[in-house]
Design a protein around this motif. Structure first.
Motif, PDB file in Angstrom:
ATOM      1  N   TRP A  18      64.405  40.449   7.888  1.00 42.68           N
ATOM      2  CA  TRP A  18      64.825  41.544   7.017  1.00 42.68           C
ATOM      3  C   TRP A  18      65.951  42.353   7.659  1.00 42.68           C
ATOM      4  O   TRP A  18      66.937  42.706   7.013  1.00 42.68           O
ATOM      5  N   VAL A  19      65.813  42.661   8.950  1.00 42.98           N
ATOM      6  CA  VAL A  19      66.821  43.463   9.648  1.00 42.98           C
ATOM      7  C   VAL A  19      68.173  42.747   9.651  1.00 42.98           C
ATOM      8  O   VAL A  19      69.232  43.375   9.511  1.00 42.98           O
ATOM      9  N   SER A  20      68.153  41.424   9.808  1.00 46.09           N
ATOM     10  CA  SER A  20      69.389  40.640   9.890  1.00 46.09           C
ATOM     11  C   SER A  20      69.859  40.122   8.535  1.00 46.09           C
ATOM     12  O   SER A  20      70.858  39.415   8.460  1.00 46.09           O
ATOM     13  N   ARG A  21      69.097  40.425   7.477  1.00 46.04           N
ATOM     14  CA  ARG A  21      69.422  39.972   6.124  1.00 46.04           C
ATOM     15  C   ARG A  21      69.466  38.444   6.029  1.00 46.04           C
ATOM     16  O   ARG A  21      70.409  37.861   5.489  1.00 46.04           O
ATOM     17  N   GLY A  22      68.435  37.832   6.582  1.00 48.83           N
ATOM     18  CA  GLY A  22      68.280  36.394   6.410  1.00 48.83           C
ATOM     19  C   GLY A  22      68.868  35.533   7.516  1.00 48.83           C
ATOM     20  O   GLY A  22      69.210  34.375   7.266  1.00 48.83           O
ATOM     21  N   THR A  37      51.688  42.172   5.482  1.00 49.29           N
ATOM     22  CA  THR A  37      51.912  43.597   5.217  1.00 49.29           C
ATOM     23  C   THR A  37      53.325  43.872   4.715  1.00 49.29           C
ATOM     24  O   THR A  37      53.694  45.028   4.545  1.00 49.29           O
ATOM     25  N   MET A  38      54.112  42.826   4.488  1.00 47.85           N
ATOM     26  CA  MET A  38      55.484  43.025   4.024  1.00 47.85           C
ATOM     27  C   MET A  38      55.878  41.929   3.056  1.00 47.85           C
ATOM     28  O   MET A  38      55.268  40.858   3.020  1.00 47.85           O
ATOM     29  N   PRO A  39      56.891  42.180   2.229  1.00 50.82           N
ATOM     30  CA  PRO A  39      57.341  41.170   1.273  1.00 50.82           C
ATOM     31  C   PRO A  39      57.843  39.898   1.954  1.00 50.82           C
ATOM     32  O   PRO A  39      58.143  39.890   3.151  1.00 50.82           O
ATOM     33  N   ARG A  40      57.948  38.852   1.163  1.00 54.71           N
ATOM     34  CA  ARG A  40      58.436  37.568   1.662  1.00 54.71           C
ATOM     35  C   ARG A  40      59.825  37.742   2.286  1.00 54.71           C
ATOM     36  O   ARG A  40      60.677  38.430   1.731  1.00 54.71           O
ATOM     37  N   PRO A  41      60.067  37.124   3.460  1.00 50.40           N
ATOM     38  CA  PRO A  41      61.368  37.280   4.122  1.00 50.40           C
ATOM     39  C   PRO A  41      62.515  36.752   3.256  1.00 50.40           C
ATOM     40  O   PRO A  41      62.307  35.909   2.382  1.00 50.40           O
ATOM     41  N   PRO A  42      63.732  37.233   3.497  1.00 43.50           N
ATOM     42  CA  PRO A  42      64.883  36.789   2.703  1.00 43.50           C
ATOM     43  C   PRO A  42      65.064  35.271   2.678  1.00 43.50           C
ATOM     44  O   PRO A  42      65.463  34.711   1.656  1.00 43.50           O
ATOM     45  N   GLN A  43      64.789  34.595   3.797  1.00 42.52           N
ATOM     46  CA  GLN A  43      64.928  33.142   3.828  1.00 42.52           C
ATOM     47  C   GLN A  43      63.695  32.409   3.294  1.00 42.52           C
ATOM     48  O   GLN A  43      63.671  31.181   3.289  1.00 42.52           O
ATOM     49  N   GLY A  44      62.700  33.161   2.845  1.00 44.97           N
ATOM     50  CA  GLY A  44      61.434  32.531   2.482  1.00 44.97           C
ATOM     51  C   GLY A  44      60.635  32.270   3.739  1.00 44.97           C
ATOM     52  O   GLY A  44      59.617  32.922   4.008  1.00 44.97           O
ATOM     53  N   HIS A  45      61.075  31.332   4.539  1.00 39.88           N
ATOM     54  CA  HIS A  45      60.535  31.070   5.868  1.00 39.88           C
ATOM     55  C   HIS A  45      61.681  31.167   6.859  1.00 39.88           C
ATOM     56  O   HIS A  45      62.641  30.383   6.773  1.00 39.88           O
ATOM     57  N   PRO A  46      61.658  32.115   7.809  1.00 42.10           N
ATOM     58  CA  PRO A  46      62.650  32.093   8.883  1.00 42.10           C
ATOM     59  C   PRO A  46      62.641  30.733   9.590  1.00 42.10           C
ATOM     60  O   PRO A  46      61.611  30.058   9.654  1.00 42.10           O
ATOM     61  N   ILE A  47      63.771  30.340  10.107  1.00 45.88           N
ATOM     62  CA  ILE A  47      63.922  29.026  10.741  1.00 45.88           C
ATOM     63  C   ILE A  47      63.014  28.914  11.966  1.00 45.88           C
ATOM     64  O   ILE A  47      62.992  29.803  12.815  1.00 45.88           O
ATOM     65  N   ARG A  48      62.276  27.812  12.052  1.00 45.43           N
ATOM     66  CA  ARG A  48      61.399  27.571  13.208  1.00 45.43           C
ATOM     67  C   ARG A  48      62.027  26.520  14.107  1.00 45.43           C
ATOM     68  O   ARG A  48      62.419  25.445  13.635  1.00 45.43           O
ATOM     69  N   VAL A  49      62.127  26.841  15.402  1.00 43.66           N
ATOM     70  CA  VAL A  49      62.797  25.998  16.395  1.00 43.66           C
ATOM     71  C   VAL A  49      61.781  25.624  17.477  1.00 43.66           C
ATOM     72  O   VAL A  49      61.031  26.487  17.944  1.00 43.66           O
ATOM     73  N   VAL A  50      61.768  24.355  17.866  1.00 47.85           N
ATOM     74  CA  VAL A  50      60.848  23.891  18.904  1.00 47.85           C
ATOM     75  C   VAL A  50      61.598  22.974  19.864  1.00 47.85           C
ATOM     76  O   VAL A  50      62.343  22.087  19.429  1.00 47.85           O
TER      77      VAL A  50
END
Length: 372
Positions: A89-93, A177-190
């Motif tokens: 949210w802070v970075s707008r997606g 406790t918060m709405p769905r993030p702008p990306q839906g799912h933030p990118i997951r890196v492994v």
């Protein structure tokens, strides 16, 4: 014709505690058009919280993706997903989450709740945390917020869902406790080089990092990840695999030392001669100049063994500057890397679609069945 490269870089600055010191390097990486930057973190060494630092960097940047390491061990999955969603949210997606585990007894003693577990158990828990996080991000459907002053309704209760997830070491009721993030799912890196982590990457990651010292090793790791992703029912083309390299560009424009930098090439084909990164305890290390690094990247890209590279500068400020102004600029000139951001979110940089909300899809399916 192969697609454009994906490029990323680490912002790690050991011994630096001022969060503002990471803003300049992030802006430099953004000026080069890199997909994202990473910032490592662990409980086992002193340093600022990576996620908090990148929350500070976010308002000072506009396009580049921000990917902190957040461990899933000794942490509350509910808090982890909320923190990563906050960065989105802070970075707008533009948020990502580099998933890692804490495997040492020293780290376990910091919390005092349980002893260190095996790598298999820790990565199984990491996979469960990634799964629970995705469900919590979906627990608010898009449009769940009504904010109707006249009626006093803030939420559409039919679009907010409990997840009721139970893992091997935790359970989560939800919703978030918060709405769905702008990306839906933030990118997951492994980092998927090792076997236990590779399974989590194949099942849950959007970006897998592999530490490979040769094109053959990179191709083997990429093929195995794609096969595992397909076995889990995923589209393997939705998984980006990047080679992670330590880079020491202290030699400036001079050619790489024999056995360290790029081998000889002819029309993108390696001719041998002992070139390429050398294995080290921290991973494959390239040592040479930015031009030779561009030759190495060009050759590996031509062979189709990787979707791109994640560079870890040995000397943070010097090497990142030479990477952006030298290597990246040359790759852009050759048409192998973009010269501008095509979108505003990290998913758009990586060419990945925004995931559908699982609960909205289930509700739509149920409604269709009821109408038939």
């Amino acid at each position: 014709m192969r697609g454009l490269l994906h490029l990323a870089a680490a912002l790690d600055q050991p011994g630096v505690f001022d969060g503002g010191a990471f803003t300049g390097p992030a802006r430099l990486a953004e000026r080069g058009g890199l997909d994202f930057v990473t910032l490592d973190d662990s409980f086992g060494r002193p340093g600022p919280d990576a996620l908090a630092v990148l929350c500070r960097v976010a308002p000072a940047t506009r396009r580049i993706g921000l990917v902190p390491t957040v461990t899933t061990t000794h942490t509350d999955p509910f808090r982890v997903q909320a923190a990563v969603a906050t960065l989105d949210w802070v970075s707008r997606g533009r948020a990502g989450w580099r998933i890692d585990v804490s495997a040492t007894e020293d780290e376990a003693r910091l919390f005092g709740r349980r002893p260190a577990a095996s790598a298999d158990a820790l990565w199984r828990e990491a996979g469960e945390t990634a799964d629970a996080a995705a469900r919590l991000w979906d627990s608010w459907e898009d449009g769940a917020e009504i904010r109707d002053v006249a009626t006093g309704r803030f939420l559409d209760g039919d679009r907010v869902h409990r997840v009721d997830y139970t893992g091997s070491a935790f359970s989560v009721r939800g919703p978030s406790t918060m709405p769905r993030p702008p990306q839906g799912h933030p990118i997951r890196v492994v980092d998927a080089t090792d076997g236990d982590a590779r399974t989590v990457a194949a099942r849950h990651a959007d970006v897998a990092l592999v530490r490979a010292a040769s094109p053959a090793q990179a191709a083997d790791l990429r093929d195995r990840l794609r096969e595992q992703a397909a076995a889990f029912g995923r589209d393997p083309d939705a998984l980006r695999v990047l080679v992670s390299l330590l880079v020491d560009l202290g030699d400036g424009e001079y050619a790489a030392e024999p056995g360290w930098g790029a081998p000889l090439f002819e029309r993108g084909r390696a001719l041998g001669g002992g070139g390429g990164p050398r294995p080290t305890a921290r991973g494959p290390l390239y040592r040479g100049g930015p031009v030779d690094l561009a030759e190495l990247v060009t050759a590996w890209h031509a062979e189709g063994v990787t979707d791109g590279f994640h560079f870890v500068p040995v000397e943070p400020r010097r090497d990142l500057e030479r990477l952006v102004n030298g290597t990246v600029a040359l790759l852009q000139h050759r048409g192998l890397f973009r010269t501008f951001y095509p979108g505003s979110t990290l998913r758009e940089h990586l060419g990945l679609a925004r995931p559908a909300n699982r609960y909205a899809a289930s509700r739509a399916t149920a409604a269709a069945r009821g109408a038939s």
